[in-house]
Scaffold this motif. Structure first.
Motif, PDB file in Angstrom:
ATOM      1  N   ALA A  26       0.870  -1.188   0.000  1.00  0.00           N
ATOM      2  CA  ALA A  26       0.000   0.000   0.000  1.00  0.00           C
ATOM      3  C   ALA A  26       0.904   1.235   0.000  1.00  0.00           C
ATOM      4  O   ALA A  26       1.914   1.257   0.711  1.00  0.00           O
ATOM      5  N   PRO A  27       0.536   2.291  -0.754  1.00  0.00           N
ATOM      6  CA  PRO A  27       1.372   3.489  -0.739  1.00  0.00           C
ATOM      7  C   PRO A  27       1.600   4.018   0.679  1.00  0.00           C
ATOM      8  O   PRO A  27       2.665   4.507   1.000  1.00  0.00           O
ATOM      9  N   ARG A  28       0.571   3.936   1.527  1.00  0.00           N
ATOM     10  CA  ARG A  28       0.741   4.326   2.928  1.00  0.00           C
ATOM     11  C   ARG A  28       0.394   3.102   3.778  1.00  0.00           C
ATOM     12  O   ARG A  28      -0.685   2.524   3.628  1.00  0.00           O
ATOM     13  N   HIS A  29       1.328   2.681   4.635  1.00  0.00           N
ATOM     14  CA  HIS A  29       1.061   1.476   5.413  1.00  0.00           C
ATOM     15  C   HIS A  29       1.581   1.619   6.837  1.00  0.00           C
ATOM     16  O   HIS A  29       2.468   2.431   7.116  1.00  0.00           O
ATOM     17  N   ARG A  30       0.994   0.817   7.704  1.00  0.00           N
ATOM     18  CA  ARG A  30       1.323   0.913   9.139  1.00  0.00           C
ATOM     19  C   ARG A  30       1.321  -0.481   9.762  1.00  0.00           C
ATOM     20  O   ARG A  30       0.522  -1.336   9.389  1.00  0.00           O
ATOM     21  N   ILE A  31       2.213  -0.678  10.744  1.00  0.00           N
ATOM     22  CA  ILE A  31       2.140  -1.890  11.580  1.00  0.00           C
ATOM     23  C   ILE A  31       1.612  -1.463  12.948  1.00  0.00           C
ATOM     24  O   ILE A  31       2.077  -0.467  13.510  1.00  0.00           O
ATOM     25  N   HIS A  32       0.641  -2.214  13.446  1.00  0.00           N
ATOM     26  CA  HIS A  32       0.063  -1.951  14.771  1.00  0.00           C
ATOM     27  C   HIS A  32       0.394  -3.145  15.665  1.00  0.00           C
ATOM     28  O   HIS A  32      -0.098  -4.236  15.430  1.00  0.00           O
ATOM     29  N   LEU A  33       1.266  -2.922  16.660  1.00  0.00           N
ATOM     30  CA  LEU A  33       1.582  -4.048  17.541  1.00  0.00           C
ATOM     31  C   LEU A  33       1.086  -3.771  18.950  1.00  0.00           C
ATOM     32  O   LEU A  33       0.959  -2.607  19.339  1.00  0.00           O
ATOM     33  N   PHE A  34       0.768  -4.843  19.645  1.00  0.00           N
ATOM     34  CA  PHE A  34       0.217  -4.662  20.985  1.00  0.00           C
ATOM     35  C   PHE A  34       0.833  -5.641  21.978  1.00  0.00           C
ATOM     36  O   PHE A  34       1.288  -6.720  21.596  1.00  0.00           O
ATOM     37  N   LEU A  35       0.860  -5.210  23.229  1.00  0.00           N
ATOM     38  CA  LEU A  35       1.278  -6.075  24.333  1.00  0.00           C
ATOM     39  C   LEU A  35       0.553  -5.581  25.584  1.00  0.00           C
ATOM     40  O   LEU A  35       0.524  -4.373  25.849  1.00  0.00           O
ATOM     41  N   ALA A  36      -0.021  -6.519  26.329  1.00  0.00           N
ATOM     42  CA  ALA A  36      -0.794  -6.120  27.518  1.00  0.00           C
ATOM     43  C   ALA A  36       0.116  -5.515  28.587  1.00  0.00           C
ATOM     44  O   ALA A  36       1.280  -5.911  28.731  1.00  0.00           O
ATOM     45  N   THR A  37      -0.429  -4.545  29.321  1.00  0.00           N
ATOM     46  CA  THR A  37       0.345  -3.889  30.382  1.00  0.00           C
ATOM     47  C   THR A  37      -0.330  -3.964  31.751  1.00  0.00           C
ATOM     48  O   THR A  37       0.276  -3.570  32.747  1.00  0.00           O
ATOM     49  N   SER A  38      -1.579  -4.438  31.796  1.00  0.00           N
ATOM     50  CA  SER A  38      -2.235  -4.480  33.124  1.00  0.00           C
ATOM     51  C   SER A  38      -1.660  -5.654  33.915  1.00  0.00           C
ATOM     52  O   SER A  38      -1.276  -6.685  33.341  1.00  0.00           O
ATOM     53  N   ASP A  39      -1.635  -5.507  35.236  1.00  0.00           N
ATOM     54  CA  ASP A  39      -1.103  -6.596  36.059  1.00  0.00           C
ATOM     55  C   ASP A  39      -1.933  -7.865  35.870  1.00  0.00           C
ATOM     56  O   ASP A  39      -1.400  -8.975  35.879  1.00  0.00           O
ATOM     57  N   ILE A  40      -3.239  -7.685  35.707  1.00  0.00           N
ATOM     58  CA  ILE A  40      -4.107  -8.872  35.505  1.00  0.00           C
ATOM     59  C   ILE A  40      -3.621  -9.667  34.293  1.00  0.00           C
ATOM     60  O   ILE A  40      -3.474 -10.879  34.330  1.00  0.00           O
ATOM     61  N   HIS A  41      -3.365  -8.963  33.180  1.00  0.00           N
ATOM     62  CA  HIS A  41      -2.937  -9.667  31.955  1.00  0.00           C
ATOM     63  C   HIS A  41      -1.498 -10.184  32.078  1.00  0.00           C
ATOM     64  O   HIS A  41      -1.193 -11.286  31.623  1.00  0.00           O
ATOM     65  N   LEU A  42      -0.632  -9.367  32.699  1.00  0.00           N
ATOM     66  CA  LEU A  42       0.777  -9.794  32.810  1.00  0.00           C
ATOM     67  C   LEU A  42       0.875 -11.072  33.643  1.00  0.00           C
ATOM     68  O   LEU A  42       1.540 -12.037  33.273  1.00  0.00           O
TER      69      LEU A  42
END
Ligand code: KIV
Ligand code: ZN
Length: 590
Positions: free
Chosen positions: A107-123
């Motif tokens: 795509a002429p304009r493109h993006r990567i969206h990455l995620f990682l949980a930060t709440s203590d519950i998820h960690l």
């Protein structure tokens, strides 16, 4: 817009929206929706989660290549004036990030969206890592993403329940490693508007390097607060909002795009931002998403619900007749709802039909030549049957059916797009060929029903693979529609469970069209699923692919048969080319 910041509209209908229970879109449908979002003026489109399956990768890649460069409807004053950015989601692991990049890079304009949980519950319970490990992973993975692509978005999942100061540290690390957008998800829809607004403000003010990044909202609607929370986020510094059309999404859904935009439109002095969305396309876009995803829009849904502009009580009707502003805060035409309802008749020609389609938001390249031709043929047929004329509701239904038909196989229509004068229909337009690249089409149907007799149905289907017609009959205790569906199952040899069956009227009056939507799944797949349920799914048929079909007709039994066949064609095509399946083959789920 003097003194105002541009609000970036990030649409995630095809990613978070597609995670709605029951939604399964094939690749062609995703591309059609992506094209519509491009015309609508969406700034960033999250096209999917490419590592999830080869089918998801393929859909995101095709959107990047085929929709990424499009400029239709995006140029001019008040418009975005650049192509849509195509974004792919990734967990914070190398394989996901590389796969997301490979899918969007064309795509002429493109993006990567990455995620990682930060709440203590998820960690603690999900990731089983410490805060220090979390920070180290963010630093390493954002840097890796940045080595591939300039435009990087990072999301601390469950930010709404994360410790604020830890969030500031995590976000500062992400900025340092190259993130340009920081998205703050209220993943479980837990926050109140004042809490969420305060969170955005705190993060903007206390994150080292915050001035180098754009803060974004991502709100879920578990407590019905997604739009309110998003608006609170804007007031407190967010300049991107993550939204879906009709608010579809995981569980109770995401923030509805149309609600955020129309709040800003209605209160231009309240919010410090402007947008470049073409709000006149909201109604047709909402219909398209609902028809193709099979997720009906509730009648009282703000902006795009069937009742959003209806005035029932006498006092209200009287007020609106005297002056619309007595009971209307939004002009219906501003969101693409037409109220004039000047019906077209059987003498209306192609020109009037085309003009009407444009008025209803289906202008430009919204319909391919083949789809336009089929829609006009459908219109002529209907105009012959309906004495009172073809209404706007009927027109929307005709478009929905033509689209649904032409996308049912998951393949682009094989009917060659007519060129030049050959787009003219034959003198009797109702004889024009239907847009069909599907396995089964309905040839004939005979149904007997009544009181005191057992309903029976005899059906003939054409099987395009075997190039032959097949006839079978069935009886059913529960009525003629059950008999019709059962006869279709006998012909196709498929064992199918009907999950949803919905009949509605496209307009008012006695000769209104019946619009039927069905959702089906393979009975065998459902049985296997209930024997070995997938952990974390809510229903016994959680991850089994479901297929929708849509049809309209003056006769609801015919509409039911056609809708069912359309869904069957989707199921058959899914089974044939399972690499295109989006859920069943998912090796990874969020
Ligand atoms: O709700 C959420 O946390 C998400 C993330 C993947 C951004 O959808
Ligand atoms: Zn989400």
């Amino acid at each position: 817009m003097a003194g105002k910041d541009k609000l970036i509209i990030f649409d995630t209908t095809l990613r978070d929206g597609e995670q709605s229970p029951g939604v399964t879109l094939n690749t062609e449908e995703k591309i059609e929706i992506a094209r519509q979002f491009s015309r609508l003026g969406v700034d960033v489109l999250e096209a999917g989660f490419p590592v999830a399956s080869p089918g998801d990768f393929n859909a995101v890649q095709r959107i990047a290549r085929e929709v990424g460069p499009l400029m239709e409807g995006r140029e001019g004053e008040g418009k975005v004036n650049q192509p849509m950015t195509i974004c792919g989601l990734a967990r914070s692991v190398r394989k996901d990030i590389q796969t997301a990049y490979d899918a969007v890079k064309d795509a002429p304009r493109h993006r990567i969206h990455l995620f990682l949980a930060t709440s203590d519950i998820h960690l603690e319970h999900k990731l089983k890592i410490s805060r220090e490990q979390c920070k180290a992973q963010i630093a390493e993975m954002v840097a890796f993403a940045k080595s591939l692509c300039d435009d990087i978005e990072f999301s601390p999942e469950d930010a709404g329940r994360s410790d604020r100061d830890f969030l500031c540290e995590a976000l500062a690390i992400a900025i340092e490693a190259g993130a340009t957008t920081l998205n703050i998800p209220d993943t479980v829809g837990y926050n109140t508007p004042s809490e969420y607004g305060a969170l955005i403000k705190y993060l903007c003010e206390n994150t080292v390097g915050a001035e180098k990044a754009i803060f974004s909202t991502h709100c879920h609607n578990d407590l019905g607060l997604a739009t309110a929370n998003t608006l609170a986020g804007i007031t407190n510094g967010a300049r991107q909002v993550e939204v879906t059309i009709n608010g579809i999404g995981e569980r109770a859904g995401n923030t509805a795009l149309e609600e955020v935009v129309m709040n800003i439109h209605t209160h231009p002095d309240t919010y410090p931002v402007y947008h470049t969305i073409n709000n006149r396309l909201f109604f047709p876009t909402s219909r398209m998403v609902s028809d193709l995803s099979g997720m009906a829009v509730q009648a009282n849904k703000a902006i795009v619900g069937r009742n959003a502009f209806l005035h029932e009580s006498g006092i209200h009707q009287d007020g609106v007749l005297k002056n619309k502003t007595t009971y209307e805060i939004i002009r219906p035409e501003d969101v693409g709802v037409t109220t004039g309802n000047l019906a077209l008749g059987k003498h209306s020609g192609r020109h009037a039909f085309k003009t009407k389609l444009e008025e209803l938001g289906y202008g430009g390249a919204a319909l391919s030549d083949a789809q336009f031709q089929a829609a006009f043929a459908g219109f002529k047929k209907l105009a012959d049957q309906k004495k009172s004329g073809v209404t706007d509701g009927d027109m929307h239904a005709i478009v929905a059916e033509v689209r649904s038909e032409s996308l049912a196989s998951g393949r682009p229509s094989e009917q060659p797009a007519p060129t030049g004068t050959s787009t003219e229909l034959p003198p009797d337009a109702s004889e024009a060929p239907e847009v069909s690249n599907q396995r089964y089409t309905l040839r004939t149907m005979q149904v007997f029903t009544g009181i005191g007799i057992v309903p029976t149905a005899t059906i003939t289907l054409h099987d395009s693979e075997r190039n032959q017609d097949f006839t079978d009959a069935s009886l059913a205790q529960n009525g003629p529609i059950e008999a019709v569906f059962s006869a279709i199952q006998r012909i196709t040899g498929l064992d199918i469970d009907l999950l949803n069956f919905n009949v509605s009227a496209t307009s008012e009056g006695q000769d209104t069209l019946g619009k039927v939507a069905v959702r089906i799944a393979s009975a065998k797949a459902l049985r296997e699923q209930s024997e070995t349920p997938v952990e974390g799914t809510l229903t016994s048929y959680g991850s089994v692919p479901k297929f929708t079909g849509l049809a309209t007709n003056v006769d609801i039994i015919t509409a039911s048969a056609k809708a069912y066949i359309s869904a069957v064609n989707r199921l058959v095509s899914h089974n044939e080319e399972d690499t295109r399946a989006s859920h069943q083959d998912r090796s990874v789920d969020i």
